[in-house]
Scaffold this motif. Structure first.
Motif, PDB file in Angstrom:
ATOM      1  N   ASP A   3      48.287  56.888  51.523  1.00 57.03           N
ATOM      2  CA  ASP A   3      47.973  57.660  52.724  1.00 57.03           C
ATOM      3  C   ASP A   3      49.227  58.369  53.242  1.00 57.03           C
ATOM      4  OD1 ASP A   3      49.468  55.728  54.115  1.00 57.03           O
ATOM      5  OD2 ASP A   3      47.688  54.622  54.728  1.00 57.03           O
ATOM      6  N   ALA A   4      49.103  59.019  54.391  1.00 55.58           N
ATOM      7  CA  ALA A   4      50.216  59.794  54.963  1.00 55.58           C
ATOM      8  C   ALA A   4      51.426  58.910  55.266  1.00 55.58           C
ATOM      9  CB  ALA A   4      49.749  60.517  56.225  1.00 55.58           C
ATOM     10  N   ASN A   5      51.218  57.691  55.739  1.00 57.63           N
ATOM     11  CA  ASN A   5      52.344  56.794  56.018  1.00 57.63           C
ATOM     12  C   ASN A   5      53.077  56.410  54.738  1.00 57.63           C
ATOM     13  OD1 ASN A   5      52.089  56.719  58.818  1.00 57.63           O
ATOM     14  ND2 ASN A   5      50.547  55.103  58.709  1.00 57.63           N
ATOM     15  N   ASP A   6      52.317  56.160  53.678  1.00 58.89           N
ATOM     16  CA  ASP A   6      52.949  55.851  52.394  1.00 58.89           C
ATOM     17  C   ASP A   6      53.782  57.035  51.929  1.00 58.89           C
ATOM     18  OD1 ASP A   6      51.628  53.333  52.193  1.00 58.89           O
ATOM     19  OD2 ASP A   6      49.861  54.317  51.353  1.00 58.89           O
ATOM     20  N   MET A   7      53.246  58.238  52.071  1.00 56.97           N
ATOM     21  CA  MET A   7      53.941  59.441  51.631  1.00 56.97           C
ATOM     22  C   MET A   7      55.239  59.634  52.416  1.00 56.97           C
ATOM     23  SD  MET A   7      53.244  61.477  49.135  1.00 56.97           S
ATOM     24  CE  MET A   7      51.492  61.677  48.906  1.00 56.97           C
ATOM     25  N   LYS A   8      55.220  59.330  53.710  1.00 57.60           N
ATOM     26  CA  LYS A   8      56.444  59.424  54.522  1.00 57.60           C
ATOM     27  C   LYS A   8      57.486  58.444  54.018  1.00 57.60           C
ATOM     28  CE  LYS A   8      54.168  60.946  58.736  1.00 57.60           C
ATOM     29  NZ  LYS A   8      53.675  60.540  60.048  1.00 57.60           N
ATOM     30  N   GLY A   9      57.063  57.242  53.676  1.00 59.79           N
ATOM     31  CA  GLY A   9      57.990  56.247  53.139  1.00 59.79           C
ATOM     32  C   GLY A   9      58.596  56.685  51.823  1.00 59.79           C
ATOM     33  N   LEU A  10      57.806  57.322  50.987  1.00 60.88           N
ATOM     34  CA  LEU A  10      58.320  57.804  49.708  1.00 60.88           C
ATOM     35  C   LEU A  10      59.314  58.944  49.904  1.00 60.88           C
ATOM     36  CD1 LEU A  10      55.070  57.772  47.544  1.00 60.88           C
ATOM     37  CD2 LEU A  10      56.984  56.161  47.461  1.00 60.88           C
ATOM     38  N   ALA A  11      59.103  59.762  50.922  1.00 62.38           N
ATOM     39  CA  ALA A  11      59.986  60.906  51.176  1.00 62.38           C
ATOM     40  C   ALA A  11      61.413  60.473  51.477  1.00 62.38           C
ATOM     41  CB  ALA A  11      59.440  61.745  52.323  1.00 62.38           C
ATOM     42  N   THR A  12      61.595  59.259  51.955  1.00 66.65           N
ATOM     43  CA  THR A  12      62.938  58.774  52.292  1.00 66.65           C
ATOM     44  C   THR A  12      63.401  57.672  51.346  1.00 66.65           C
ATOM     45  OG1 THR A  12      62.032  57.176  53.864  1.00 66.65           O
ATOM     46  CG2 THR A  12      62.629  59.350  54.722  1.00 66.65           C
ATOM     47  N   SER A  13      62.746  57.558  50.186  1.00 65.18           N
ATOM     48  CA  SER A  13      63.107  56.503  49.239  1.00 65.18           C
ATOM     49  C   SER A  13      63.977  57.058  48.120  1.00 65.18           C
ATOM     50  CB  SER A  13      61.833  55.844  48.692  1.00 65.18           C
ATOM     51  OG  SER A  13      61.100  56.776  47.912  1.00 65.18           O
ATOM     52  N   ASN A  14      63.812  56.545  46.922  1.00 62.43           N
ATOM     53  CA  ASN A  14      64.641  56.962  45.791  1.00 62.43           C
ATOM     54  C   ASN A  14      64.208  58.319  45.237  1.00 62.43           C
ATOM     55  OD1 ASN A  14      62.395  56.581  44.131  1.00 62.43           O
ATOM     56  ND2 ASN A  14      63.002  54.532  43.543  1.00 62.43           N
ATOM     57  N   THR A  15      64.855  58.751  44.181  1.00 59.93           N
ATOM     58  CA  THR A  15      64.588  60.066  43.600  1.00 59.93           C
ATOM     59  C   THR A  15      63.130  60.211  43.165  1.00 59.93           C
ATOM     60  OG1 THR A  15      66.873  60.111  42.823  1.00 59.93           O
ATOM     61  CG2 THR A  15      65.374  61.716  41.865  1.00 59.93           C
ATOM     62  N   ALA A  16      62.580  59.193  42.520  1.00 60.72           N
ATOM     63  CA  ALA A  16      61.184  59.260  42.059  1.00 60.72           C
ATOM     64  C   ALA A  16      60.225  59.364  43.247  1.00 60.72           C
ATOM     65  CB  ALA A  16      60.845  58.039  41.211  1.00 60.72           C
ATOM     66  N   GLY A  17      60.450  58.563  44.279  1.00 58.28           N
ATOM     67  CA  GLY A  17      59.601  58.609  45.463  1.00 58.28           C
ATOM     68  C   GLY A  17      59.685  59.943  46.178  1.00 58.28           C
ATOM     69  N   GLN A  18      60.892  60.489  46.275  1.00 59.57           N
ATOM     70  CA  GLN A  18      61.077  61.795  46.918  1.00 59.57           C
ATOM     71  C   GLN A  18      60.362  62.889  46.123  1.00 59.57           C
ATOM     72  OE1 GLN A  18      65.303  62.372  47.414  1.00 59.57           O
ATOM     73  NE2 GLN A  18      65.516  60.447  48.533  1.00 59.57           N
ATOM     74  N   TYR A  19      60.475  62.834  44.812  1.00 58.58           N
ATOM     75  CA  TYR A  19      59.802  63.807  43.957  1.00 58.58           C
ATOM     76  C   TYR A  19      58.288  63.731  44.150  1.00 58.58           C
ATOM     77  CZ  TYR A  19      58.171  66.254  39.813  1.00 58.58           C
ATOM     78  OH  TYR A  19      57.524  67.118  38.981  1.00 58.58           O
ATOM     79  N   LEU A  20      57.764  62.519  44.100  1.00 60.66           N
ATOM     80  CA  LEU A  20      56.326  62.325  44.269  1.00 60.66           C
ATOM     81  C   LEU A  20      55.865  62.822  45.632  1.00 60.66           C
ATOM     82  CD1 LEU A  20      53.726  61.188  43.075  1.00 60.66           C
ATOM     83  CD2 LEU A  20      54.324  58.987  44.079  1.00 60.66           C
ATOM     84  N   SER A  21      56.622  62.539  46.670  1.00 59.03           N
ATOM     85  CA  SER A  21      56.270  62.984  48.015  1.00 59.03           C
ATOM     86  C   SER A  21      56.236  64.513  48.101  1.00 59.03           C
ATOM     87  CB  SER A  21      57.261  62.430  49.028  1.00 59.03           C
ATOM     88  OG  SER A  21      56.994  62.929  50.314  1.00 59.03           O
ATOM     89  N   ARG A  22      57.265  65.152  47.571  1.00 55.72           N
ATOM     90  CA  ARG A  22      57.338  66.624  47.613  1.00 55.72           C
ATOM     91  C   ARG A  22      56.186  67.281  46.860  1.00 55.72           C
ATOM     92  NH1 ARG A  22      62.582  65.996  46.369  1.00 55.72           N
ATOM     93  NH2 ARG A  22      62.266  66.647  44.232  1.00 55.72           N
TER      94      ARG A  22
END
Length: 111
Positions: A3-22
């Motif tokens: 969900d949107a909260n998970d996506m926000k958490g990924l945006a501030t995580s590691n490179t893979a999470g940031q990529y996935l969020s973007r």
């Protein structure tokens, strides 16, 4: 489901999470605005999770074959030219926590 909260958490995580969020903003928008869901399914990660954490996947042997037009058929019983395959029946609820934890792990140090 992410969900949107998970996506926000990924945006501030590691490179893979940031990529996935973007690269998943449109995907999340579709699931929340068009499909009217609270988030989007994480089905694309299931094959990797089945390989790395098979204890989170319920699977069984089924039989797969290809039609002459390229259509894949999966059946519970063997047929002519069918091969046995591991077929994912469902995912355990812990799969989301596992996936999010892995996506938020610290990037490895450069070599």
């Amino acid at each position: 489901m992410i969900d949107a909260n998970d996506m926000k958490g990924l945006a501030t995580s590691n490179t893979a999470g940031q990529y996935l969020s973007r690269h998943s903003r449109v995907w999340l928008w579709f699931w929340t605005n068009v499909a009217r869901s609270e988030g989007g399914p994480i089905f694309d990660g299931a094959p990797m999770i089945a390989a790395f954490a098979p204890h989170l996947v319920f699977s069984e042997i089924r039989y797969a074959s290809l039609e002459s037009d390229g259509t894949l058929l999966v059946n519970g019983r063997p047929g002519v030219a069918a091969r046995p395959v591991q077929y994912c029946v469902s995912l355990k609820p812990a799969i989301k926590a596992f996936l999010m934890r892995r996506l938020k792990q610290k990037d490895p140090a450069p070599r």
